[in-house]
Design a protein around this motif. Structure first.
Motif, PDB file in Angstrom:
ATOM      1  N   VAL A  59       0.861  -1.188   0.000  1.00  0.00           N
ATOM      2  CA  VAL A  59       0.000   0.000   0.000  1.00  0.00           C
ATOM      3  C   VAL A  59       0.895   1.234   0.000  1.00  0.00           C
ATOM      4  O   VAL A  59       1.741   1.393   0.878  1.00  0.00           O
ATOM      5  CB  VAL A  59      -0.929   0.003   1.231  1.00  0.00           C
ATOM      6  CG1 VAL A  59      -1.843   1.227   1.206  1.00  0.00           C
ATOM      7  CG2 VAL A  59      -1.755  -1.277   1.276  1.00  0.00           C
ATOM      8  N   ILE A  60       0.712   2.072  -1.021  1.00  0.00           N
ATOM      9  CA  ILE A  60       1.547   3.266  -1.170  1.00  0.00           C
ATOM     10  C   ILE A  60       0.648   4.491  -0.996  1.00  0.00           C
ATOM     11  O   ILE A  60      -0.316   4.667  -1.738  1.00  0.00           O
ATOM     12  CB  ILE A  60       2.212   3.311  -2.566  1.00  0.00           C
ATOM     13  CG1 ILE A  60       3.063   2.057  -2.774  1.00  0.00           C
ATOM     14  CG2 ILE A  60       3.085   4.565  -2.720  1.00  0.00           C
ATOM     15  CD1 ILE A  60       2.554   1.122  -3.798  1.00  0.00           C
ATOM     16  N   GLU A  61       0.970   5.305   0.008  1.00  0.00           N
ATOM     17  CA  GLU A  61       0.115   6.462   0.291  1.00  0.00           C
ATOM     18  C   GLU A  61       0.918   7.751   0.213  1.00  0.00           C
ATOM     19  O   GLU A  61       2.047   7.799   0.694  1.00  0.00           O
ATOM     20  CB  GLU A  61      -0.444   6.350   1.705  1.00  0.00           C
ATOM     21  CG  GLU A  61      -1.773   5.649   1.768  1.00  0.00           C
ATOM     22  CD  GLU A  61      -2.241   5.536   3.206  1.00  0.00           C
ATOM     23  OE1 GLU A  61      -3.017   6.386   3.639  1.00  0.00           O
ATOM     24  OE2 GLU A  61      -1.774   4.595   3.872  1.00  0.00           O
ATOM     25  N   ASP A  62       0.314   8.781  -0.375  1.00  0.00           N
ATOM     26  CA  ASP A  62       0.959  10.093  -0.339  1.00  0.00           C
ATOM     27  C   ASP A  62      -0.010  11.090   0.270  1.00  0.00           C
ATOM     28  O   ASP A  62      -1.215  10.872   0.265  1.00  0.00           O
ATOM     29  CB  ASP A  62       1.408  10.529  -1.744  1.00  0.00           C
ATOM     30  CG  ASP A  62       0.250  10.761  -2.700  1.00  0.00           C
ATOM     31  OD1 ASP A  62      -0.495  11.734  -2.491  1.00  0.00           O
ATOM     32  OD2 ASP A  62       0.088   9.972  -3.656  1.00  0.00           O
ATOM     33  N   GLY A 101      -7.142  17.141  -2.228  1.00  0.00           N
ATOM     34  CA  GLY A 101      -6.549  17.965  -1.176  1.00  0.00           C
ATOM     35  C   GLY A 101      -6.001  17.167  -0.004  1.00  0.00           C
ATOM     36  O   GLY A 101      -5.359  17.726   0.883  1.00  0.00           O
ATOM     37  N   LYS A 102      -6.248  15.855   0.001  1.00  0.00           N
ATOM     38  CA  LYS A 102      -5.787  15.048   1.145  1.00  0.00           C
ATOM     39  C   LYS A 102      -4.663  14.082   0.763  1.00  0.00           C
ATOM     40  O   LYS A 102      -3.675  13.967   1.462  1.00  0.00           O
ATOM     41  CB  LYS A 102      -6.963  14.225   1.692  1.00  0.00           C
ATOM     42  CG  LYS A 102      -7.996  15.047   2.443  1.00  0.00           C
ATOM     43  CD  LYS A 102      -8.007  14.629   3.919  1.00  0.00           C
ATOM     44  CE  LYS A 102      -8.748  15.608   4.808  1.00  0.00           C
ATOM     45  NZ  LYS A 102     -10.200  15.475   4.722  1.00  0.00           N
ATOM     46  N   GLY A 103      -4.877  13.368  -0.330  1.00  0.00           N
ATOM     47  CA  GLY A 103      -3.849  12.412  -0.726  1.00  0.00           C
ATOM     48  C   GLY A 103      -4.432  11.217  -1.466  1.00  0.00           C
ATOM     49  O   GLY A 103      -5.633  11.156  -1.729  1.00  0.00           O
ATOM     50  N   THR A 104      -3.545  10.294  -1.755  1.00  0.00           N
ATOM     51  CA  THR A 104      -3.906   9.154  -2.600  1.00  0.00           C
ATOM     52  C   THR A 104      -3.329   7.873  -2.011  1.00  0.00           C
ATOM     53  O   THR A 104      -2.229   7.885  -1.459  1.00  0.00           O
ATOM     54  CB  THR A 104      -3.353   9.386  -4.031  1.00  0.00           C
ATOM     55  OG1 THR A 104      -3.937  10.590  -4.541  1.00  0.00           O
ATOM     56  CG2 THR A 104      -3.664   8.224  -4.960  1.00  0.00           C
ATOM     57  N   ARG A 105      -4.126   6.793  -2.133  1.00  0.00           N
ATOM     58  CA  ARG A 105      -3.653   5.492  -1.654  1.00  0.00           C
ATOM     59  C   ARG A 105      -3.760   4.482  -2.791  1.00  0.00           C
ATOM     60  O   ARG A 105      -4.839   4.288  -3.356  1.00  0.00           O
ATOM     61  CB  ARG A 105      -4.501   5.021  -0.482  1.00  0.00           C
ATOM     62  CG  ARG A 105      -4.048   3.655   0.032  1.00  0.00           C
ATOM     63  CD  ARG A 105      -5.036   3.031   0.969  1.00  0.00           C
ATOM     64  NE  ARG A 105      -5.144   3.807   2.196  1.00  0.00           N
ATOM     65  CZ  ARG A 105      -6.294   4.038   2.816  1.00  0.00           C
ATOM     66  NH1 ARG A 105      -7.418   3.559   2.341  1.00  0.00           N
ATOM     67  NH2 ARG A 105      -6.320   4.760   3.913  1.00  0.00           N
TER      68      ARG A 105
END
Ligand SMILES: Nc1ncnc2c1ncn2[C@@H]1O[C@H](COP(=O)(O)OP(=O)(O)O)[C@@H](O)[C@H]1O
Ligand SMILES: [Mg+2]
Length: 248
Positions: free
Chosen positions: A164-167, A217-221
């Protein structure tokens, strides 16, 4: 074990390629034409602005670089591949892809936060898996402001490894998210829109899946799931034409 895959380029894909190439190509042509006319004017004694000439060359070069990126990405997407499956440590594959992203991480001052549990070996083509993960990492890095955080969690359950890659970058609205796997869909002037097309293909060739959640505005997973053992296909033993088997 080796497995040969034949790429299938649809008419739609070929039309999209032509469409994508047309704009930068005509930009190169137009700017070089103006450049050449200005040189002719100059040699017949007219005054010509050198900064203007330089600007036309700069734009032409930029368009050529964009064309080069498109061609390189298309070659990656369409190359007839010999897949080299071997039992690999997924932790090593993740580390190797991070190394490939090192420069972009440094330029953006992005911090990597890893939580990688004990991972079993996975039957994959390591080089291709590294490329797939690299594309995901780069998208995350480019979506963040300086000093962002890229989180990587990996673990195994029931013979499936999940990565799982989150930014915490800019995220995507639903109308962007629903199109990210489309060839040539991009929101970046430097992008080719082929990164996730290729990544999805690479992961599916490993019998894996990729899914993306995002909030503006929050991020991506991004979640990648890979079976530790590949499902056997009839195609593994023959000339490379894939056939689906009942266990899919
Ligand atoms: N982590 C992310 N955060 C925000 N947007 C993303 C992310 N990953 C992908 N996208 C969106 O998906 C688009 C397509 O991505 P991709 O196929 O890699 O092409 P490219 O990177 O060339 O634009 C990007 O232009 C961007 O709009
Ligand atoms: Mg990309």
């Amino acid at each position: 074990m080796q497995q040969k895959k034949r790429p299938v380029l649809t008419d739609e894909f070929i039309a999209a390629v032509a469409h994508e190439i047309r704009n930068p190509l005509s930009s190169v042509k137009m700017n070089l034409q103006v450049f050449s006319r200005s040189l002719a004017a100059m040699s017949s004694g007219k005054e010509v602005s050198i900064p203007n000439l330089q600007e036309h060359l700069r734009v032409a070069l930029k368009s050529l670089e964009h064309l080069e990126r498109i061609v390189n990405d298309i070659m990656d997407v369409s190359r007839p591949e010999v897949l080299e499956f071997a039992s690999e440590s997924m932790a090593d594959v993740i580390e190797a892809s991070l190394l490939l992203a090192e420069n972009d991480l440094a330029v953006k001052g992005v911090r990597v936060v890893k939580n990688i549990g004990a991972l079993p070996k996975v039957e994959v083509d390591a080089r291709r898996m590294e490329q797939a993960l690299l594309n995901i990492f780069l998208n995350g890095i480019h979506a963040m402001k300086k000093g962002g955080r890229l989180m990587i969690n990996a673990g195994e359950r029931d013979g499936i490894v999940s990565i799982v890659i989150e930014d915490d970058g800019k995220g995507m609205p639903p109308e962007v998210l629903s199109r990210v796997f489309e060839p040539f869909f991009t929101t970046s002037p430097e992008g080719t829109g082929l990164g996730l097309t290729l990544t999805k293909r690479l992961i599916e060739q490993e019998d894996g899946t990729i899914s993306i959640e995002s909030e503006l505005g929050k991020g991506t997973r991004v979640t990648v799931m890979l079976p530790c053992r590949r499902k056997r296909r009839a195609a593994d033993d023959d000339n490379g034409h894939e056939k689906d088997t009942d266990n899919r």
